[in-house]
Design an enzyme around this catalytic site. Sequence first.
Site, PDB file in Angstrom:
ATOM      1  CG  ASP A 604      51.564  45.221  39.113  1.00  0.00           C
ATOM      2  OD1 ASP A 604      52.266  46.237  39.037  1.00  0.00           O
ATOM      3  OD2 ASP A 604      51.991  44.102  39.444  1.00  0.00           O
ATOM      4  CE  LYS A 631      41.877  60.800  27.578  1.00  0.00           C
ATOM      5  NZ  LYS A 631      42.608  61.869  26.891  1.00  0.00           N
TER       6      LYS A 631
END
Length: 744
Positions: A604, A631
């Site tokens: 979510d 990342k």
Amino acid sequence: MATRTMQAARCPTDELSLTNCAVVNERDLQSGQHVSVRTTPPHKFVFTVKCHHSVIPGTIAFSLPQRKWAGLSIGQEIEVTNYNFDKSKQCIGAMTIEIDFLQKKSTDSSPYDSDKMAAEYIQNFNNQSFSVGQQLVFSFCDKLFGLVIKDIEAMDSSILKGEPASGKKQKIEIGLLVGNSQVIFEKSESSSLTLVGKAKTKEARQTIINPDWNFEKMGIGGLDKEFSDIFRRAFASRVFPPDIVEQMGCKHVKGILLFGPPGCGKTLMARQIGKMLNAREPKIVNGPEILNKYVGESEANIRKLFADAEEEQKRLGANSGLHIIIFDELDAICKQRGTGASSTGVHDTVVNQLLSKIDGVEQLNNILVIGMTNRPDLIDEALMRPGRFEVKMEIGLPDEKGRVQILNIHTSKMREFNLLASDVDVKELAAETKNYSGAELEGLVRAAQSTAMNRHIKATSTVEVDMERAEKLQVTRTDFMASLNNDIKPAFGTNQEDYSSFIMNGIIKWGDPVTRVLEDGELLVQQTKNSDRTPLVSMLLEGPPHSGKTALAAKISEDSQFPFIKICSPDKMIGFSEISKCQAIKKIFDDAYKSQLSCIVVDDIERLLDYVPIGPRFSNLVLQALLVLLKKTPPHGRKLLIIGTTSRKDVLQEMEMLDVFSTTIHVQNISSGEHLVEALELLGSFTDAERTTIAQHVKGKRVWIGIKKLLMLIEMSLQMDQAYRVSKFLSLLKDEGADRRFLE
């Protein structure tokens, strides 16, 4: 030098007699040289020489015990030749010495510690030659002792070459004493001397290079590689004779930093390093104990720790023994300088004091400082450079082989007394306990023991032990499995309750769309496991609300069988400030990096970002943190799978977050009557007749409902009388899709 004739003389002072050296004038020889003294053709004796100005050139002075041993008289002419030791064959591994009081009048009954005596002996006579049968005088605790060398064993040459010990023992007549030789004292038969300590018996003594060294006996498992790395870096230079180390210009390692998650054996390892070395008992300091509210007291506490080592280095120089200082919770006293909020700057001055002691102007070479922390990021970087804590060792979670070792250690006593049932397979337990730390494995064994004991307690009005059955007590596989499932859960690992609640009703494969998501998820799991090129794999499951995205993410992560699975969910962060939320998310990622294979479900995402369309508002701080963490490639040798879920793909697109994920997978609602009937059949809530009626109403029509919502409508309908259940369900279904004109 060539052989020369010199005259034997009396030793000029009592102090020089205690050095056990032959004393010469500096014009003849240099201090530290070894010479061979020939009295008559068959008799040759080797001495180490020392220079003193009071000795007449051309003479060589001997103490009374030396003259007795070599049969020398004052003024006797003797042949003196240089003697060179073969370091690979003539270093002393172990030496047995007979000891007695020098003067029978000065006997006393107080016990003498042979361990301290051996350490003093090595310091006083380091790098000197000794021969079997040699007599000498030794001063200890202001008492004089007469010694006779009984037996000399050569050091195992393979250890000096850095190879494993061969275990061969070779007797030699003449040897060179080095810093880690083993000295064993035996009192002479008629002596009234009382010896205590390990150095009076050969078996009990352990040196730094004992070939029988056994980590399992010490209670350490799964850290063999770490121990060998520490040994190579920190102790190899201390095993070699000091003159070789000096010729190489080699400095000993003075600091080791052990870091890693709690319960993985850092403190245990530091204690055992102290035991495995032939050094003094290590000083163990808890970081917070050093700190004192009075100005200058904390620094004085640091100075006291190093006082003994400083005093011994001044007294004995290169022959000083090794002093080990162990700092537990190092981050408490060595935080980054200049970051303290208090105005006193106590932490800063403590760090400065520690830096100057380890590697300052008057640096010590006889210390080894071992620091331990589970927060290496908090420690001042000046402490981390070479010359200080230069050996940095991560003590991580044990692998399967390590877990077998640890479980064997903790069950060895039970096995010895036949209290462990034959159905307990340690290898099976090791396979089941992924991501368990050493402490948690010990806790597991304790919990299993408690479960087994509990079976033998009579639950009457009083607590009684059933003695007849207690005699037959055995800890079984069932006890271990019960403890594994109920009592002990790993701090770093899979929280079963977390994802079990998301897959409470199982996964309903109502059609190809669901199967496709699970297949794609399985592909990405395999990619994470097998590909070395992509250690970080991330996928985003996006779709309308109630379509079962979280359940699918939880299912994919559960099926992966990764040892570390964590769900980063907004419900755990209710009421958190933006900074607290960022720290909580970062901690989940940091924990994941500690495991070989990890999976994080970021559930979510728009809720995590506090997104609301009115405004629109969201937390930029959390967004930036997520963009960086999603990342960030995990450390070398670690692999991470990230599964994100969202109902607002359009919002993430605007926030430039979609590009961070490797792939985006769409999870759709049930959109056709056929799929709806399939779902009802799999759920099995309605009878066959009821399902046929529903199928007639929805056949060929469009529906639009999430599986989660469908479950809710079914359960609601089932509360009605059987005659009205179908009509109620169809009515609810029509209301649900009213805004889209479905079922019409």
